[in-house]
Enzyme design. Structure first.
Site, PDB file in Angstrom:
ATOM      1  N   LYS A   1       0.856  -1.187   0.000  1.00 29.00           N
ATOM      2  CA  LYS A   1       0.000   0.000   0.000  1.00 29.00           C
ATOM      3  C   LYS A   1       0.889   1.232   0.000  1.00 29.00           C
ATOM      4  O   LYS A   1       1.503   1.593   1.004  1.00 29.00           O
ATOM      5  CB  LYS A   1      -0.931   0.047   1.220  1.00 29.00           C
ATOM      6  CG  LYS A   1      -2.064   1.023   0.938  1.00 29.00           C
ATOM      7  CD  LYS A   1      -2.608   1.753   2.136  1.00 29.00           C
ATOM      8  CE  LYS A   1      -1.848   2.933   2.623  1.00 29.00           C
ATOM      9  NZ  LYS A   1      -1.820   4.115   1.714  1.00 29.00           N
TER      10      LYS A   1
ATOM     11  N   GLU B   1      10.048   1.726  10.386  1.00 24.51           N
ATOM     12  CA  GLU B   1      10.983   2.790   9.976  1.00 24.51           C
ATOM     13  C   GLU B   1      10.232   4.101  10.118  1.00 24.51           C
ATOM     14  O   GLU B   1       9.357   4.406   9.303  1.00 24.51           O
ATOM     15  CB  GLU B   1      11.389   2.584   8.504  1.00 24.51           C
ATOM     16  CG  GLU B   1      12.190   1.324   8.250  1.00 24.51           C
ATOM     17  CD  GLU B   1      13.643   1.471   8.673  1.00 24.51           C
ATOM     18  OE1 GLU B   1      14.071   2.600   8.987  1.00 24.51           O
ATOM     19  OE2 GLU B   1      14.325   0.450   8.700  1.00 24.51           O
TER      20      GLU B   1
ATOM     21  N   GLU C   1       9.895  17.125  14.143  1.00 27.16           N
ATOM     22  CA  GLU C   1      10.266  16.846  12.744  1.00 27.16           C
ATOM     23  C   GLU C   1       9.481  17.778  11.816  1.00 27.16           C
ATOM     24  O   GLU C   1       8.257  17.694  11.748  1.00 27.16           O
ATOM     25  CB  GLU C   1       9.958  15.379  12.409  1.00 27.16           C
ATOM     26  CG  GLU C   1      10.401  14.995  11.013  1.00 27.16           C
ATOM     27  CD  GLU C   1       9.969  13.576  10.602  1.00 27.16           C
ATOM     28  OE1 GLU C   1       8.817  13.187  10.878  1.00 27.16           O
ATOM     29  OE2 GLU C   1      10.794  12.875   9.992  1.00 27.16           O
TER      30      GLU C   1
ATOM     31  N   GLU D   1      -0.996   7.737  -0.210  1.00 28.58           N
ATOM     32  CA  GLU D   1      -2.078   8.233  -1.061  1.00 28.58           C
ATOM     33  C   GLU D   1      -1.615   9.321  -2.024  1.00 28.58           C
ATOM     34  O   GLU D   1      -2.094   9.406  -3.139  1.00 28.58           O
ATOM     35  CB  GLU D   1      -3.298   8.693  -0.261  1.00 28.58           C
ATOM     36  CG  GLU D   1      -3.071   9.358   1.090  1.00 28.58           C
ATOM     37  CD  GLU D   1      -2.884   8.361   2.225  1.00 28.58           C
ATOM     38  OE1 GLU D   1      -1.789   7.778   2.289  1.00 28.58           O
ATOM     39  OE2 GLU D   1      -3.790   8.196   3.054  1.00 28.58           O
TER      40      GLU D   1
HETATM   41  P1  NAD Z   1       2.443   8.728   7.264  1.00 34.11           P
HETATM   42  O1  NAD Z   1       2.730   8.062   8.550  1.00 34.11           O
HETATM   43  O2  NAD Z   1       1.425   9.787   7.215  1.00 34.11           O
HETATM   44  O3  NAD Z   1       1.999   7.635   6.173  1.00 34.11           O
HETATM   45  C1  NAD Z   1       2.816   6.512   5.884  1.00 34.11           C
HETATM   46  C2  NAD Z   1       1.941   5.417   5.317  1.00 34.11           C
HETATM   47  O4  NAD Z   1       1.053   4.968   6.340  1.00 34.11           O
HETATM   48  C3  NAD Z   1       1.074   5.867   4.141  1.00 34.11           C
HETATM   49  O5  NAD Z   1       0.990   4.837   3.194  1.00 34.11           O
HETATM   50  C4  NAD Z   1      -0.272   6.081   4.809  1.00 34.11           C
HETATM   51  O6  NAD Z   1      -1.367   5.939   3.927  1.00 34.11           O
HETATM   52  C5  NAD Z   1      -0.268   4.953   5.827  1.00 34.11           C
HETATM   53  N1  NAD Z   1      -1.215   5.110   6.935  1.00 34.11           N
HETATM   54  C6  NAD Z   1      -1.726   6.249   7.462  1.00 34.11           C
HETATM   55  N2  NAD Z   1      -2.611   5.957   8.441  1.00 34.11           N
HETATM   56  C7  NAD Z   1      -2.651   4.606   8.535  1.00 34.11           C
HETATM   57  C8  NAD Z   1      -3.360   3.689   9.362  1.00 34.11           C
HETATM   58  N3  NAD Z   1      -4.254   4.096  10.276  1.00 34.11           N
HETATM   59  N4  NAD Z   1      -3.143   2.378   9.189  1.00 34.11           N
HETATM   60  C9  NAD Z   1      -2.248   1.933   8.281  1.00 34.11           C
HETATM   61  N5  NAD Z   1      -1.564   2.746   7.446  1.00 34.11           N
HETATM   62  C10 NAD Z   1      -1.762   4.068   7.581  1.00 34.11           C
HETATM   63  O7  NAD Z   1       3.854   9.272   6.713  1.00 34.11           O
HETATM   64  P2  NAD Z   1       4.134  10.176   5.444  1.00 34.11           P
HETATM   65  O8  NAD Z   1       3.670  11.567   5.707  1.00 34.11           O
HETATM   66  O9  NAD Z   1       3.709   9.494   4.202  1.00 34.11           O
HETATM   67  O10 NAD Z   1       5.740  10.134   5.425  1.00 34.11           O
HETATM   68  C11 NAD Z   1       6.545  10.996   6.171  1.00 34.11           C
HETATM   69  C12 NAD Z   1       7.027  10.329   7.437  1.00 34.11           C
HETATM   70  O11 NAD Z   1       7.698   9.110   7.134  1.00 34.11           O
HETATM   71  C13 NAD Z   1       8.051  11.176   8.159  1.00 34.11           C
HETATM   72  O12 NAD Z   1       7.806  11.123   9.534  1.00 34.11           O
HETATM   73  C14 NAD Z   1       9.367  10.510   7.812  1.00 34.11           C
HETATM   74  O13 NAD Z   1      10.393  10.742   8.730  1.00 34.11           O
HETATM   75  C15 NAD Z   1       8.966   9.081   7.755  1.00 34.11           C
HETATM   76  N6  NAD Z   1       9.915   8.311   6.960  1.00 34.11           N
HETATM   77  C16 NAD Z   1      10.720   7.415   7.599  1.00 34.11           C
HETATM   78  C17 NAD Z   1      11.666   6.706   6.877  1.00 34.11           C
HETATM   79  C18 NAD Z   1      12.601   5.731   7.539  1.00 34.11           C
HETATM   80  O14 NAD Z   1      13.272   4.990   6.846  1.00 34.11           O
HETATM   81  N7  NAD Z   1      12.664   5.680   8.849  1.00 34.11           N
HETATM   82  C19 NAD Z   1      11.755   6.872   5.495  1.00 34.11           C
HETATM   83  C20 NAD Z   1      10.890   7.782   4.889  1.00 34.11           C
HETATM   84  C21 NAD Z   1       9.966   8.491   5.626  1.00 34.11           C
END
Ligand code: NAD
Length: 485
Positions: free
Chosen positions: A181, A256, A388, A184
């Site tokens: 997944k 992650e 962040e 979005e």
């Molecule tokens: P996010 O947490 O908003 O979304 C990540 C994913 O989780 C998306 O696919 C989203 O649709 C899904 N998601 C959201 N709510 C969910 C739920 N209730 N159940 C299951 N899935 C759900 O993150 P984002 O805004 O897309 O990305 C930015 C964040 O990701 C930042 O905090 C960044 O630091 C982190 N990030 C971490 C790494 C790493 O390797 N540690 C790498 C890239 C990004």
């Protein structure tokens, strides 16, 4: 290969077939450089997610993939790497349009690293062996490593291709099946990869893609009893929730999560060389980089000197249309990300920060642009330093001793990356050892390779991607003890 622009709006990829969401729901995909809709993709419901998990379950159970030898799977994954390279221009253009990433970055980092990732795991697929163990038993004891089953890969918006590959590569190498997944905002390369994996020879049902929202499709995936492992990359807030749901289901999990790395410049640093790494550390991928270095800590004797150099150099970083090969900083990936950066810079003003450069949007073609911004003089406990931001914003703070630098670096809840600039070899190793982070860079920033594990500590998560460590995270060990009586 065709892109989703040419082959029509994106659909779900389930059991090797393209299909609409069961309820016909669709969602817009926006080009961040113009704010315009470029295409639409299907928005999966819980029923669609369940269909994808069932397809993955059947594909796992029928052994068409899990029953192959590691080296047979490795050959298919090698082909995936080749196909990525053969279609590099098309994939780079797609990723650039979807995420707003500069095209040069898409080629040099996203496409190159994705191909390298698949190639690396293709090679590691040959190494899935166990061990014999000497015991006092009158028996032969050995271990075998096998796949976990169905892996749910949930990825964020900022590096769609790479962060999918860093899960799909080891998952498939180990013989698992996958439901992916994507975020979005940026789903297009996931759909492209579905077509590409099929072409490479991955059997139907082994790889599935459900585009959709986190609260509906993501949540349904987390809770589906047919899923054996959750491989999640995203924010710490969503990760906490995902880990707790995975805990209830007793699923394997790797997390992650967010980051807020410190980049320390000691008084013995080669400042001229360090400036390139400092700027790269906060503008790379328009600052939407979990392992970016948005907190610059500078030895007090160099503090104003470094700020002066940044005030001259940062405004010269090319910001603009991601399709221009000269562009280094493109738009933010979405309006909500731009607004978040604006709010943090406003907060910095209220918290007493000195805006050295930037500090405003850039109006260009209706896109979501923000000028690279440097902010000095904030207190270490200010929210802008501690939280962040995830945009092209650098805070700069002075320190008076090595101990204070380490304390400040370790003072946030996060622990994903960290880095330091020094010409003192002993200090480099000493400080690297004391920094609470999954990876520490010395005299560089953002050097990444699939052979080098990365991942977080503290609120940045647990588990490692890349390296042989990642393969372990997608396998289970079985012990066999044969009586010799
Ligand atoms: P996010 O947490 O908003 O979304 C990540 C994913 O989780 C998306 O696919 C989203 O649709 C899904 N998601 C959201 N709510 C969910 C739920 N209730 N159940 C299951 N899935 C759900 O993150 P984002 O805004 O897309 O990305 C930015 C964040 O990701 C930042 O905090 C960044 O630091 C982190 N990030 C971490 C790494 C790493 O390797 N540690 C790498 C890239 C990004």
């Amino acid at each position: 290969m065709t892109t989703t622009f040419e082959s029509g709006p994106g659909r779900l990829f389930i059991g090797g077939q393209w299909r609409e969401a069961a309820d016909g729901a669709r969602t817009d995909v926006i080009d961040p450089s113009t704010g315009q809709v470029v295409t639409t993709v299907a928005e999966a419901s819980a029923a669609d997610v369940d269909a994808a998990v069932q397809a993955a379950r059947q594909a796992f159970d029928n052994g068409a993939w899990s029953g192959l030898s590691g080296r047979e799977r490795g050959r298919v994954l090698h082909r995936v790497a080749e196909l990525i390279r053969e279609n590099a221009d098309e994939i780079a253009a797609l990723e650039s349009r979807d995420v707003g990433k500069p095209i040069t970055l898409c080629h040099a980092v996203d496409v190159t690293n994705a191909a390298n990732d698949y190639e690396y795991y293709a090679s590691l697929a040959w190494t899935l062996d166990g061990a014999t163990r000497d015991t006092p038993l009158n028996g032969l004891a050995y271990t075998r490593r096998g796949p976990l089953g169905v892996v749910a890969a949930i990825t964020p918006f900022n590096f769609p291709l790479i962060l999918a590959g860093s899960k799909i590569g080891p998952a498939l190498a180990a013989g698992n099946t996958v439901v992916h997944k994507p975020a979005e905002e940026t789903p297009l390369s996931a759909l492209y990869m579905a077509e590409l994996l099929k072409k490479a020879g991955v059997p139907d049902g082994v790889f599935n893609v459900v585009t959709g929202t986190g609260p509906v499709a993501g949540e349904a995936l987390l809770r589906n009893p047919g899923v054996d492992k959750i491989a999640f990359t995203g924010s710490t807030a969503v990760g906490r929730h995902a880990a707790s749901v995975a805990g209830e289901g007793l699923k394997s999990v790797t997390m992650e999560l967010g980051g807020n790395a410190a980049h320390i410049v000691f008084e013995d640093a080669d400042v001229e060389k360090a400036i390139g790494a400092i700027i790269k550390g906060f503008v790379f991928n328009t600052g939407q980089f979990c392992m970016g270095g948005p907190r610059l800590l500078v030895a007090r004797p160099l503090y104003e000197t470094v700020i002066g150099i940044l005030s001259q150099a940062v405004p010269g970083v090319p910001v603009g249309d991601p399709r221009n090969p000269e562009t280094v900083v493109g738009p933010m990936a979405g309006e909500k990300h731009l607004k978040k950066v604006e709010e943090y810079v406003e907060l910095a003003r209220k918290e007493g920060g000195r805006i050295v450069c930037g500090g405003e949007r850039l109006d260009l073609n209706g896109g979501f642009y923000y000028r690279p911004t440097v902010i000095a003089d904030l207190a270490n406990d200010s929210r802008v330093v501690q939280e962040e931001i995830f945009g092209p914003v650098l805070t700069v703070q002075p320190f008076d001793s090595e101990d204070e630098a380490v304390e400040m670096a370790n003072s946030t809840p996060y622990g994903l990356a960290s880095g330091l600039q020094t010409t003192n070899l002993a200090r480099a190793h000493r400080v690297a050892d004391r920094l609470q982070a999954g990876i520490v860079w010395v005299n560089e920033w953002a050097m990444l390779d699939p052979a080098v594990p990365f991942g977080g500590v503290k609120a940045s998560g647990f588990g490692r991607e890349y390296g042989p460590e990642a393969l372990e995270a997608y396998t289970k060990v079985k012990s066999v003890v044969v009586s010799l009586d």
